[in-house]
Design a protein around this motif. Structure first.
Motif, PDB file in Angstrom:
ATOM      1  N   GLU A 196       2.030  17.593   6.603  1.00 32.67           N
ATOM      2  CA  GLU A 196       1.013  18.160   7.486  1.00 32.67           C
ATOM      3  C   GLU A 196       1.644  18.563   8.818  1.00 32.67           C
ATOM      4  O   GLU A 196       2.323  17.763   9.460  1.00 32.67           O
ATOM      5  N   LEU A 211      -6.351  12.074   5.084  1.00 27.71           N
ATOM      6  CA  LEU A 211      -5.458  12.306   3.951  1.00 27.71           C
ATOM      7  C   LEU A 211      -4.628  11.073   3.610  1.00 27.71           C
ATOM      8  O   LEU A 211      -3.781  11.129   2.719  1.00 27.71           O
ATOM      9  N   ASP A 212      -4.876   9.966   4.288  1.00 30.60           N
ATOM     10  CA  ASP A 212      -4.159   8.718   4.021  1.00 30.60           C
ATOM     11  C   ASP A 212      -4.991   7.705   3.254  1.00 30.60           C
ATOM     12  O   ASP A 212      -4.441   6.801   2.625  1.00 30.60           O
ATOM     13  N   ARG A 223       2.098  13.092   3.792  1.00 31.83           N
ATOM     14  CA  ARG A 223       0.913  12.332   3.409  1.00 31.83           C
ATOM     15  C   ARG A 223       1.057  11.836   1.962  1.00 31.83           C
ATOM     16  O   ARG A 223       0.795  12.568   1.005  1.00 31.83           O
ATOM     17  N   GLY A 249      -6.028  13.865  10.509  1.00 33.78           N
ATOM     18  CA  GLY A 249      -5.094  13.738   9.399  1.00 33.78           C
ATOM     19  C   GLY A 249      -5.175  12.422   8.657  1.00 33.78           C
ATOM     20  O   GLY A 249      -4.786  12.337   7.488  1.00 33.78           O
ATOM     21  N   HIS A 250      -5.709  11.396   9.313  1.00 33.06           N
ATOM     22  CA  HIS A 250      -5.834  10.087   8.648  1.00 33.06           C
ATOM     23  C   HIS A 250      -6.736  10.173   7.413  1.00 33.06           C
ATOM     24  O   HIS A 250      -6.676   9.305   6.531  1.00 33.06           O
ATOM     25  N   SER A 263     -11.180  11.829  -0.146  1.00 30.06           N
ATOM     26  CA  SER A 263     -11.049  10.877   0.960  1.00 30.06           C
ATOM     27  C   SER A 263     -12.180   9.848   0.923  1.00 30.06           C
ATOM     28  O   SER A 263     -13.280  10.116   0.429  1.00 30.06           O
ATOM     29  N   SER A 290       3.414   8.707   6.049  1.00 31.41           N
ATOM     30  CA  SER A 290       2.180   7.937   6.190  1.00 31.41           C
ATOM     31  C   SER A 290       1.563   7.700   4.819  1.00 31.41           C
ATOM     32  O   SER A 290       2.006   8.249   3.808  1.00 31.41           O
ATOM     33  N   GLY A 291       0.514   6.897   4.800  1.00 33.79           N
ATOM     34  CA  GLY A 291      -0.184   6.633   3.556  1.00 33.79           C
ATOM     35  C   GLY A 291       0.370   5.436   2.816  1.00 33.79           C
ATOM     36  O   GLY A 291       1.252   4.705   3.306  1.00 33.79           O
TER      37      GLY A 291
END
Length: 636
Positions: free
Chosen positions: A300, A368-369, A313, A365-366, A352, A200-201
């Motif tokens: 994660e 960390l994106d 991430r 967790g988003h 963030s 992700s990210g």
């Protein structure tokens, strides 16, 4: 600019530290956050008695754990122990790859405790989650790996080695006053170098991540060389990938562009310690040049959801991550600090864009994106600034070779180079203090500083040929701030080495934990071959120490068996149980090699037989549980 001598640099650092303790110094007052200054200015008497145990002596070549009087240490979870209802360990290392996938991996490292139920502060029941960093190839098989037994090396051996990497999740419970591993457990789980993971990210789906097996660039198999870790505020675990370069090889010396070669060189790629490329082509850079870009991230993991897929991430950057230390800004945005563990590498933090709402669950967790990754620049006067790794800003442009934000993050080291970040002496763990507005950074050593064409000593790394390492403290008014103050908190080594430790000496600080009382626990990683000899003889086996973070008072708390590193520590919420990881016992120091001691698949017990001391056994990395005889708080 006139170069300062080591003594001048040391005196400048110590003078600043004294100013902080006394609350003096107008220059520093204008630069440092007032809450940190106010707390630091408290008299030593404020924390008098914070360390209440009797210090223990250095341990020389003793093949056992030593803790202070009034404490006990018991072996809790060893390489090869089942995580749930898997097979038992075979002392001759004859377990199969399928067995290993259900057992503890090798070389325990960073770990954390997750109370059950989720979101509670239960001190009697929880999940212990830990990394397994790398392998001892002379111990993993009964006849050795590709180095010792190349003719018998096979795809099955590769798979077993891959299954011995990654992360273990075990359920632990205190029953009748004694901690036990719950087997079977619905939570028990292994994440290995073959576990499917999402990407992700900003780098997800980019051309840097795509491979023949994953043309969309959204899925990767496994995580490896997981050194330390991070615990998110919302109750998930970050497994940090460190020296991933040691798994990939350019076996056929494939011709690549000069740009690609530079990028590979910056990450020290091309020579593998392992032989995986013989049976798994994704580790052959000539056959799959982008696979290496899928490692060096933070993965994660939700320990409460055993069927959930881990997520790498990419907004947190790609480098040799040691650990991830979390703080929250005043407006509840998430900040993640991480060091790049190699000589002359950098300290990073991520902030963030969005705030955390204070609830639990992996859906956060988003956070960390979507944010900004920064790298630290430490100035000679004790000030510093965080420089953003944002494509299109400053030198991070197409004209300078950066195609987009994914390129910046995949090649974060090159981006940090371009920004002029401060090269440090192997940034290791970062720990956040619960009361001070401070984070502490351990810098293990750097014997290359000042040699040849290498960077010479500076205020933040004040010793050339830095044998013993040091700890730096960073102070911020708010974790979102882009300016900070810093000081050298401690120079390791004895007084005769220029060390500034107040109490029991140590060398090569690495793992760190700051408990809820504010005690800074420091673990050491003197290289296994150097233990007990030469410049390191006086430090004995590797050790764990307790440090009063306000005064610097230091006491030795634990020493490990022969050849090991002490790494990874966590306490139960009530601080009455401490788990500590013992990594690579049985590595042979040069002082024993000089006596003809040599380890081999045929002689695995050459220098150590810890922890089992079984006549046909072998050294096994393990988690140790430390408690007080009176059931009290650890460190008192």
């Amino acid at each position: 600019m006139k170069k300062l001598t080591f003594q001048q640099l040391l005196q400048a650092r110590l003078s600043r530290r004294q100013s902080l303790q006394l609350g003096l110094g107008a220059l520093m007052t204008s630069m440092l956050p007032m809450p940190a200054l106010a707390r630091t200015a408290l008299a030593d008497s404020v924390s008098k008695g914070l360390l209440g145990f009797q210090s223990i002596p250095v341990s020389h070549l003793l093949d056992d754990i030593v803790v202070p009087p009034g404490y006990q240490a018991e072996v809790f979870f060893r390489w090869g122990d089942p995580v749930s209802d898997g097979p038992e360990f075979q002392m001759d290392a004859s377990n199969s790859a399928a067995d290993q996938a259900l057992q503890a991996g090798m070389h325990h490292d960073g770990m954390d405790f997750y109370a059950l139920p989720r979101g509670s502060n239960n001190s009697d029941h929880g999940l212990l989650v830990m990394n397994h960093e790398y392998l001892d190839l002379q111990l993993i098989h009964n006849d050795g790996s590709h180095l010792d037994s190349p003719d018998s090396y096979s795809a099955d051996k590769v798979l077993k080695e891959q299954q011995a990497h990654g992360v273990s999740v075990i359920e632990v419970k205190k029953i009748d006053g004694h901690w036990q591993i719950q087997r079977p457990s619905t939570y028990g789980r292994r994440i290995t170098a073959t576990t499917p993971m999402q990407i992700s990210g900003p780098a997800a789906g980019s051309d840097w991540i795509k491979t023949a097996a994953d043309p969309q660039g959204l899925k990767v198999l496994g995580t490896l060389n997981n050194c330390a870790h991070g615990k998110t505020p919302w109750g998930t675990y970050l497994a940090c990938e460190e020296n991933f370069n040691g798994y990939f090889t350019n076996a056929e010396q494939a011709e690549v562009s000069s740009v690609q070669r530079l990028r590979w060189q910056r990450y020290h790629l091309g020579r593998s310690y392992y032989g995986w490329q013989q049976f798994d082509t994704r580790f052959d850079m000539a056959k799959e040049p982008n696979e290496v870009n899928r490692f060096g991230w933070m993965a994660e993991i939700d320990p409460y959801q055993p069927d959930s897929m881990p997520i790498k991430r990419t907004a947190l950057g790609r480098f040799a991550h040691e650990n991830a230390a979390f703080r929250l800004t005043r407006d509840q945005r998430v900040v993640v600090y991480s060091g790049d563990d190699a000589r002359f590498e950098y300290i990073y933090k991520y902030v963030s864009h969005e705030a955390w709402d204070g609830t639990q669950g992996s859906h956060h967790g988003h956070l960390l994106d979507n944010g900004v990754l920064y790298v630290a620049q430490l100035h000679e006067d004790g000030s510093g600034q965080w420089l953003p790794l944002v494509w299109g800003q400053g030198p991070l442009t197409a004209d300078n070779g950066f195609a987009d934000q994914a390129d910046v993050l995949v090649h974060a080291r090159l981006a940090a180079d371009a920004l002029g970040a401060t090269p440090m002496d192997r940034p290791e763990w970062i720990a956040s203090h619960p009361e001070l507005d401070s984070v502490f950074v351990s810098l293990t050593n750097n014997v290359q500083r000042g040699s040849g064409d290498n960077v010479s000593a500076d205020a933040a790394n004040p010793r050339n040929h830095n044998l013993y390492g040091h700890i730096v403290r960073i102070d911020e008014a708010d974790p979102a701030a882009l300016n900070f103050g810093w000081e050298v908190f401690a120079l390791a080594g004895g007084e005769e080495d220029g060390g500034t430790i107040d109490g029991d000496i140590y060398a090569c600080p690495d793992g760190m934990l700051i408990d809820d009382r504010g005690v800074l626990w420091v673990q050491t990683d003197i290289a296994d071959r150097q233990l007990n000899s030469g410049d390191y003889a006086k430090f004995g086996n590797n050790q764990m120490l307790a440090v009063d973070a306000r005064t610097g008072e230091t006491r030795r708390f634990l020493t490990g068996p022969v050849g090991c590193e002490i790494t990874g520590a966590v306490m139960a919420p009530d601080m009455k149980a401490l788990w500590v990881n013992i990594q690579h016992p049985g590595s042979v120091p040069d002082v024993l090699r000089a006596q003809g001691v040599e380890k081999s698949p045929q002689n695995p017990r050459a220098s150590s037989n810890w922890p089992d001391h079984h006549p046909q056994g072998r050294p096994r990395s393990a988690t140790v549980l430390v408690t007080k005889h009176d059931g009290g708080v650890i460190g008192t």
